[in-house]
Design a protein around this motif. Structure first.
Motif, PDB file in Angstrom:
ATOM      1  N   ASN A 204     -11.702 -18.774 -21.150  1.00 37.69           N
ATOM      2  CA  ASN A 204     -12.106 -19.841 -20.236  1.00 37.69           C
ATOM      3  C   ASN A 204     -11.072 -20.928 -20.011  1.00 37.69           C
ATOM      4  N   PHE A 205      -9.956 -20.933 -20.773  1.00 39.67           N
ATOM      5  CA  PHE A 205      -9.103 -22.119 -20.761  1.00 39.67           C
ATOM      6  C   PHE A 205      -8.501 -22.419 -19.391  1.00 39.67           C
ATOM      7  N   VAL A 206      -8.212 -21.389 -18.597  1.00 35.19           N
ATOM      8  CA  VAL A 206      -7.647 -21.642 -17.263  1.00 35.19           C
ATOM      9  C   VAL A 206      -8.672 -22.357 -16.383  1.00 35.19           C
ATOM     10  N   ARG A 207      -9.937 -21.963 -16.488  1.00 35.68           N
ATOM     11  CA  ARG A 207     -10.985 -22.602 -15.693  1.00 35.68           C
ATOM     12  C   ARG A 207     -11.248 -24.041 -16.150  1.00 35.68           C
ATOM     13  N   CYS A 208     -10.933 -24.338 -17.414  1.00 39.14           N
ATOM     14  CA  CYS A 208     -11.176 -25.676 -17.945  1.00 39.14           C
ATOM     15  C   CYS A 208     -10.109 -26.685 -17.533  1.00 39.14           C
ATOM     16  N   LEU A 209      -8.954 -26.211 -17.112  1.00 41.17           N
ATOM     17  CA  LEU A 209      -7.840 -27.093 -16.771  1.00 41.17           C
ATOM     18  C   LEU A 209      -7.708 -27.210 -15.257  1.00 41.17           C
ATOM     19  N   ASP A 210      -7.399 -28.410 -14.755  1.00 44.14           N
ATOM     20  CA  ASP A 210      -7.084 -28.511 -13.343  1.00 44.14           C
ATOM     21  C   ASP A 210      -5.627 -28.094 -13.133  1.00 44.14           C
ATOM     22  N   TYR A 211      -5.183 -28.063 -11.890  1.00 44.95           N
ATOM     23  CA  TYR A 211      -3.856 -27.517 -11.595  1.00 44.95           C
ATOM     24  C   TYR A 211      -2.741 -28.332 -12.243  1.00 44.95           C
ATOM     25  N   ARG A 212      -2.951 -29.647 -12.359  1.00 52.04           N
ATOM     26  CA  ARG A 212      -1.920 -30.486 -12.983  1.00 52.04           C
ATOM     27  C   ARG A 212      -1.815 -30.213 -14.474  1.00 52.04           C
ATOM     28  N   GLN A 213      -2.962 -30.086 -15.131  1.00 57.61           N
ATOM     29  CA  GLN A 213      -2.956 -29.786 -16.565  1.00 57.61           C
ATOM     30  C   GLN A 213      -2.366 -28.413 -16.834  1.00 57.61           C
ATOM     31  N   LEU A 214      -2.658 -27.455 -15.942  1.00 59.43           N
ATOM     32  CA  LEU A 214      -2.120 -26.120 -16.125  1.00 59.43           C
ATOM     33  C   LEU A 214      -0.597 -26.130 -15.990  1.00 59.43           C
ATOM     34  N   LEU A 286       6.518 -17.178 -14.280  1.00 61.48           N
ATOM     35  CA  LEU A 286       5.397 -17.066 -13.348  1.00 61.48           C
ATOM     36  C   LEU A 286       4.093 -16.990 -14.131  1.00 61.48           C
ATOM     37  N   PHE A 287       3.105 -17.755 -13.692  1.00 59.61           N
ATOM     38  CA  PHE A 287       1.772 -17.647 -14.302  1.00 59.61           C
ATOM     39  C   PHE A 287       0.698 -17.738 -13.235  1.00 59.61           C
ATOM     40  N   SER A 288      -0.221 -16.774 -13.258  1.00 61.70           N
ATOM     41  CA  SER A 288      -1.394 -16.788 -12.388  1.00 61.70           C
ATOM     42  C   SER A 288      -2.638 -16.656 -13.255  1.00 61.70           C
ATOM     43  N   GLY A 289      -3.597 -17.552 -13.050  1.00 60.95           N
ATOM     44  CA  GLY A 289      -4.846 -17.488 -13.788  1.00 60.95           C
ATOM     45  C   GLY A 289      -5.696 -16.277 -13.437  1.00 60.95           C
ATOM     46  N   LYS A 290      -5.326 -15.559 -12.398  1.00 61.68           N
ATOM     47  CA  LYS A 290      -6.062 -14.350 -12.020  1.00 61.68           C
ATOM     48  C   LYS A 290      -5.606 -13.128 -12.805  1.00 61.68           C
ATOM     49  N   TRP A 291      -4.482 -13.251 -13.517  1.00 59.84           N
ATOM     50  CA  TRP A 291      -3.923 -12.088 -14.207  1.00 59.84           C
ATOM     51  C   TRP A 291      -4.342 -12.069 -15.667  1.00 59.84           C
ATOM     52  N   SER A 292      -4.907 -10.955 -16.106  1.00 61.38           N
ATOM     53  CA  SER A 292      -5.194 -10.740 -17.517  1.00 61.38           C
ATOM     54  C   SER A 292      -3.904 -10.368 -18.237  1.00 61.38           C
ATOM     55  N   ASP A 293      -3.969 -10.221 -19.553  1.00 61.43           N
ATOM     56  CA  ASP A 293      -2.792  -9.781 -20.310  1.00 61.43           C
ATOM     57  C   ASP A 293      -2.292  -8.439 -19.804  1.00 61.43           C
ATOM     58  N   GLU A 294      -3.228  -7.546 -19.517  1.00 64.02           N
ATOM     59  CA  GLU A 294      -2.851  -6.208 -19.066  1.00 64.02           C
ATOM     60  C   GLU A 294      -2.182  -6.252 -17.697  1.00 64.02           C
ATOM     61  N   VAL A 295      -2.735  -7.045 -16.788  1.00 55.97           N
ATOM     62  CA  VAL A 295      -2.142  -7.165 -15.458  1.00 55.97           C
ATOM     63  C   VAL A 295      -0.781  -7.838 -15.550  1.00 55.97           C
ATOM     64  N   ALA A 296      -0.675  -8.884 -16.398  1.00 56.34           N
ATOM     65  CA  ALA A 296       0.600  -9.581 -16.559  1.00 56.34           C
ATOM     66  C   ALA A 296       1.680  -8.638 -17.083  1.00 56.34           C
ATOM     67  N   ALA A 297       1.314  -7.765 -18.021  1.00 64.76           N
ATOM     68  CA  ALA A 297       2.279  -6.804 -18.565  1.00 64.76           C
ATOM     69  C   ALA A 297       2.732  -5.831 -17.480  1.00 64.76           C
TER      70      ALA A 297
END
Length: 428
Positions: A204-214, A286-297
């Motif tokens: 949940n941590f990506v959903r808990c942070l706004d874009y500035r915090q991320l 690069l970081f996208s909150g839509k990507w899981s560990d598997e997708v990021a790999a």
């Protein structure tokens, strides 16, 4: 082995009657009037002073009078103004408001107000302000004011940042509802509901942070890996104004070294091919909150040698040892925090059965757990009664369960935590 107390959060007034939370936009003016700050501010402040909120589309010199319950006058009002899709949607939402619901607003001055309703909607129109600009509305016990955005949970702030919005919106998810309740109840001498901090988890941590915090979190992630090599983020010149990048790290120790940059998206995709040809940077993260560990790999395999895709689990590790993201709403998990997997294991040892998706009604020692996709354990189908890993609490969102049933599950959940702590002690 000492059992911890598990908080119980009841999100209903009575069996079958849940407590709703509403986002209200207090702007009953034509579009050409909405830029008049003084006029809007004076009206909104008058609503705050009178402990009311409401919608527009006023009726004048019609059968309806001040105090008419919405259940009695809604059809008359609809006939006068219908068919009007926006009006009818707002009217139906106001018809659903009940005593004890919570309302959250952000006004023209940027301040946030949260209140608890004293009853259902009534017809408010009168000659004097602010009632002259209102039709249906409600009274609240009091308004609690928050002057700084930093005092509002990030996911609630995000709801107000949307470009298009309705006059009134009901919050569907349990997280924003509990956070809205916490905003109000934490200010009360005798709170009806004591909502714990929401715990950051890997899910949940990506959903808990706004874009500035991320962006700040990604900056910490980069600094942890390159700070010892002389890289630093300059607060002004390091912040880029380019669409493709968020900021730049400059090497203060070796001025000839290429800078490091990044792109961060909360819930959007990133086109990797746009960065593979960039040779002016030592590293591009690069970081996208839509990507899981598997997708990021998998995305990493598409990258040039100087482009790195950050995995969510690695970014979460950075979050866990940086307490600057803690607030009165969110907290970083302790090192010895009990996970949802530990709770599920403990329940099985106590005789509970993992019912999968076959749970259809309340049953003795049964629960639902979809591992990897959820942060809570269901004891009743459709989230009627569940344990929330995020809040560390047993939550009832609907249905009627006896105090004995609630106490039994609370006690069993506490036993699960005690079991895990005992196992940890034995392994040391």
């Amino acid at each position: 082995m000492m059992n911890r107390e598990i908080p119980f959060l009841d999100m209903r007034r009575s069996p079958g009657d849940i407590i709703n939370c509403w986002i209200v936009y207090l702007m009953p003016f034509d579009s050409d009037e909405r830029s008049d700050y003084d006029k809007i501010h004076a009206f909104q402040q008058a609503c705050i002073d009178n402990n009311i909120f409401g919608m527009g589309w006023d009726l004048t010199k019609e059968p309806l009078h001040f105090g008419t319950p919405i259940q009695e006058g809604a059809e008359i009002y609809k006939e006068r103004y219908g068919p009007n899709r926006s009006m009818e949607y707002a009217l139906n939402q106001y018809k659903s408001i009940r005593k004890g619901d919570y309302v959250l607003m952000r006004l023209k001055n940027g301040h946030y107000y949260v209140g608890r309703t004293t009853g259902s909607a009534i017809y408010l129109q009168q000659d004097q302000e602010p009632f002259a600009n209102l039709s249906w509305g409600c009274q609240v016990e009091r308004w609690e004011e928050y002057t700084s955005e930093e005092d509002i949970p990030s996911e609630l702030r995000g709801r107000f940042s949307q470009r298009r919005h309705s006059t009134i919106q009901r919050m569907d998810k349990y997280r924003p509802r509990l956070l809205t309740m916490k905003l109000y109840e934490d200010r009360q001498a005798e709170p009806q509901l004591k909502v714990p901090h929401l715990r950051f988890t890997r899910e949940n941590f990506v959903r808990c942070l706004d874009y500035r915090q991320l962006e700040d979190l990604v900056a910490l992630y980069i600094w942890e890996r390159h700070g010892d090599n002389g890289y630093m983020l300059l607060p002004s010149s390091g912040k880029t104004n380019q669409q493709k990048y968020e900021f730049r790290f400059i090497n203060a120790r070796y001025p000839g070294q290429k800078p490091i940059s990044c792109q961060v998206k909360n819930q959007e995709e990133i086109s990797i091919e746009h960065y593979n040809e960039e040779s002016d940077y030592e590293k591009i993260y690069l970081f996208s909150g839509k990507w899981s560990d598997e997708v990021a790999a998998a995305k990493q395999s598409e990258c040039a040698s100087n482009v790195t895709v950050i995995r969510p689990s690695n970014l979460y590790d950075t979050l866990c040892h940086n307490s600057i993201f803690n607030s009165r709403f969110y907290r970083v998990a302790d090192d010895d925090e009990i996970s949802i997997e530990d709770i599920a294991l403990g329940l099985r040892r106590l005789g509970y059965t993992d019912a999968g998706h076959k749970l259809r009604k309340r049953a003795s020692r049964q629960y639902v757990w979809d591992s990897g996709k959820r942060e809570f354990l269901d004891f009743v189908v459709s989230d009627g009664l569940f344990y929330s890993e995020e809040f560390g609490a047993l939550v009832r969102s609907w249905g009627d369960y006896s105090p004995e049933e609630i106490e039994t599950i609370q006690a069993d959940l506490a036993k699960c935590i005690g079991m895990k702590e005992h196992r940890d002690e034995m392994e040391q």
